[in-house]
Design a protein around this motif. Structure first.
Motif, PDB file in Angstrom:
ATOM      1  N   PRO A 199       0.806  -1.228   0.000  1.00  0.00           N
ATOM      2  CA  PRO A 199       0.000   0.000   0.000  1.00  0.00           C
ATOM      3  C   PRO A 199       0.840   1.280   0.000  1.00  0.00           C
ATOM      4  N   LEU A 200       1.947   1.286   0.729  1.00  0.00           N
ATOM      5  CA  LEU A 200       2.791   2.478   0.751  1.00  0.00           C
ATOM      6  C   LEU A 200       3.481   2.710  -0.587  1.00  0.00           C
ATOM      7  N   LEU A 201       3.921   1.637  -1.217  1.00  0.00           N
ATOM      8  CA  LEU A 201       4.522   1.766  -2.545  1.00  0.00           C
ATOM      9  C   LEU A 201       3.495   2.268  -3.549  1.00  0.00           C
ATOM     10  N   TYR A 202       2.279   1.729  -3.489  1.00  0.00           N
ATOM     11  CA  TYR A 202       1.205   2.189  -4.376  1.00  0.00           C
ATOM     12  C   TYR A 202       0.929   3.677  -4.150  1.00  0.00           C
ATOM     13  N   GLY A 203       0.819   4.064  -2.890  1.00  0.00           N
ATOM     14  CA  GLY A 203       0.555   5.468  -2.586  1.00  0.00           C
ATOM     15  C   GLY A 203       1.648   6.386  -3.085  1.00  0.00           C
ATOM     16  N   ALA A 204       2.896   5.973  -2.906  1.00  0.00           N
ATOM     17  CA  ALA A 204       4.016   6.799  -3.366  1.00  0.00           C
ATOM     18  C   ALA A 204       4.040   6.910  -4.886  1.00  0.00           C
ATOM     19  N   LEU A 205       3.767   5.808  -5.569  1.00  0.00           N
ATOM     20  CA  LEU A 205       3.763   5.853  -7.038  1.00  0.00           C
ATOM     21  C   LEU A 205       2.604   6.670  -7.584  1.00  0.00           C
ATOM     22  N   VAL A 206       1.448   6.531  -6.967  1.00  0.00           N
ATOM     23  CA  VAL A 206       0.264   7.238  -7.479  1.00  0.00           C
ATOM     24  C   VAL A 206       0.419   8.745  -7.341  1.00  0.00           C
ATOM     25  N   ILE A 207       0.946   9.210  -6.193  1.00  0.00           N
ATOM     26  CA  ILE A 207       1.030  10.666  -6.021  1.00  0.00           C
ATOM     27  C   ILE A 207       2.239  11.277  -6.708  1.00  0.00           C
ATOM     28  N   THR A 208       3.158  10.450  -7.204  1.00  0.00           N
ATOM     29  CA  THR A 208       4.322  11.016  -7.900  1.00  0.00           C
ATOM     30  C   THR A 208       4.282  10.701  -9.397  1.00  0.00           C
ATOM     31  N   VAL A 209       4.359   9.435  -9.748  1.00  0.00           N
ATOM     32  CA  VAL A 209       4.478   9.041 -11.149  1.00  0.00           C
ATOM     33  C   VAL A 209       3.149   9.156 -11.892  1.00  0.00           C
ATOM     34  N   PHE A 210       2.077   8.702 -11.261  1.00  0.00           N
ATOM     35  CA  PHE A 210       0.769   8.662 -11.922  1.00  0.00           C
ATOM     36  C   PHE A 210      -0.160   9.762 -11.428  1.00  0.00           C
ATOM     37  N   ARG A 211       0.379  10.942 -11.113  1.00  0.00           N
ATOM     38  CA  ARG A 211      -0.429  12.034 -10.578  1.00  0.00           C
ATOM     39  C   ARG A 211      -1.558  12.473 -11.524  1.00  0.00           C
ATOM     40  N   TRP A 269      -3.211  10.688 -13.662  1.00  0.00           N
ATOM     41  CA  TRP A 269      -4.241   9.643 -13.591  1.00  0.00           C
ATOM     42  C   TRP A 269      -4.967   9.719 -12.260  1.00  0.00           C
ATOM     43  N   TYR A 270      -4.237   9.954 -11.179  1.00  0.00           N
ATOM     44  CA  TYR A 270      -4.852  10.051  -9.853  1.00  0.00           C
ATOM     45  C   TYR A 270      -5.845  11.205  -9.797  1.00  0.00           C
ATOM     46  N   LEU A 271      -5.461  12.349 -10.339  1.00  0.00           N
ATOM     47  CA  LEU A 271      -6.357  13.508 -10.300  1.00  0.00           C
ATOM     48  C   LEU A 271      -7.610  13.288 -11.147  1.00  0.00           C
ATOM     49  N   ALA A 272      -7.508  12.462 -12.180  1.00  0.00           N
ATOM     50  CA  ALA A 272      -8.673  12.170 -13.020  1.00  0.00           C
ATOM     51  C   ALA A 272      -9.555  11.082 -12.420  1.00  0.00           C
ATOM     52  N   LEU A 282     -11.465   6.060  -7.611  1.00  0.00           N
ATOM     53  CA  LEU A 282     -10.925   4.741  -7.928  1.00  0.00           C
ATOM     54  C   LEU A 282      -9.572   4.524  -7.253  1.00  0.00           C
ATOM     55  N   ALA A 283      -8.693   5.511  -7.330  1.00  0.00           N
ATOM     56  CA  ALA A 283      -7.360   5.379  -6.731  1.00  0.00           C
ATOM     57  C   ALA A 283      -7.453   5.222  -5.214  1.00  0.00           C
ATOM     58  N   ASP A 284      -8.313   5.998  -4.583  1.00  0.00           N
ATOM     59  CA  ASP A 284      -8.489   5.874  -3.136  1.00  0.00           C
ATOM     60  C   ASP A 284      -9.110   4.534  -2.768  1.00  0.00           C
ATOM     61  N   GLY A 285     -10.012   4.062  -3.599  1.00  0.00           N
ATOM     62  CA  GLY A 285     -10.611   2.755  -3.359  1.00  0.00           C
ATOM     63  C   GLY A 285      -9.587   1.640  -3.452  1.00  0.00           C
ATOM     64  N   ILE A 286      -8.714   1.712  -4.429  1.00  0.00           N
ATOM     65  CA  ILE A 286      -7.655   0.703  -4.562  1.00  0.00           C
ATOM     66  C   ILE A 286      -6.747   0.741  -3.341  1.00  0.00           C
ATOM     67  N   PHE A 287      -6.405   1.931  -2.894  1.00  0.00           N
ATOM     68  CA  PHE A 287      -5.553   2.048  -1.712  1.00  0.00           C
ATOM     69  C   PHE A 287      -6.235   1.450  -0.486  1.00  0.00           C
TER      70      PHE A 287
END
Length: 78
Positions: free
Chosen positions: A28-40, A42-45, A49-54
């Motif tokens: 979960p921490l790796l997912y959170g770090a990747l989503v807010i940095t690399v896939f920002r 996609w996360y904002l769109a 869904l992203a919060d649900g996955i987390f």
């Protein structure tokens, strides 16, 4: 002085990572770090869904804690 602060920071970071591994929260921490940095973008769109996955990933970690606790109690009873 800067060396001491940097060394302390790295030691705390290492301890935090080790604690996350012990609590099975690495994924979960790796997912959170990747989503807010690399896939920002996609996360904002897709915030919901992203919060649900987390939350599902954290829920699976909690479920694994519960299974481990039940196994330990089961072993103590028998």
């Amino acid at each position: 002085m800067m060396y001491a602060v940097l060394s302390l920071g790295l030691a705390l970071l290492g301890g935090g990572i080790r604690l996350a591994q012990m609590l099975r929260l690495s994924v979960p921490l790796l997912y959170g770090a990747l989503v807010i940095t690399v896939f920002r973008p996609w996360y904002l769109a897709h915030i919901a869904l992203a919060d649900g996955i987390f939350l599902v990933l954290v829920g699976l970690a909690v479920l694994s804690w519960m299974v481990t606790l039940v196994r330990v109690v089961w072993e103590m009873i028998w």
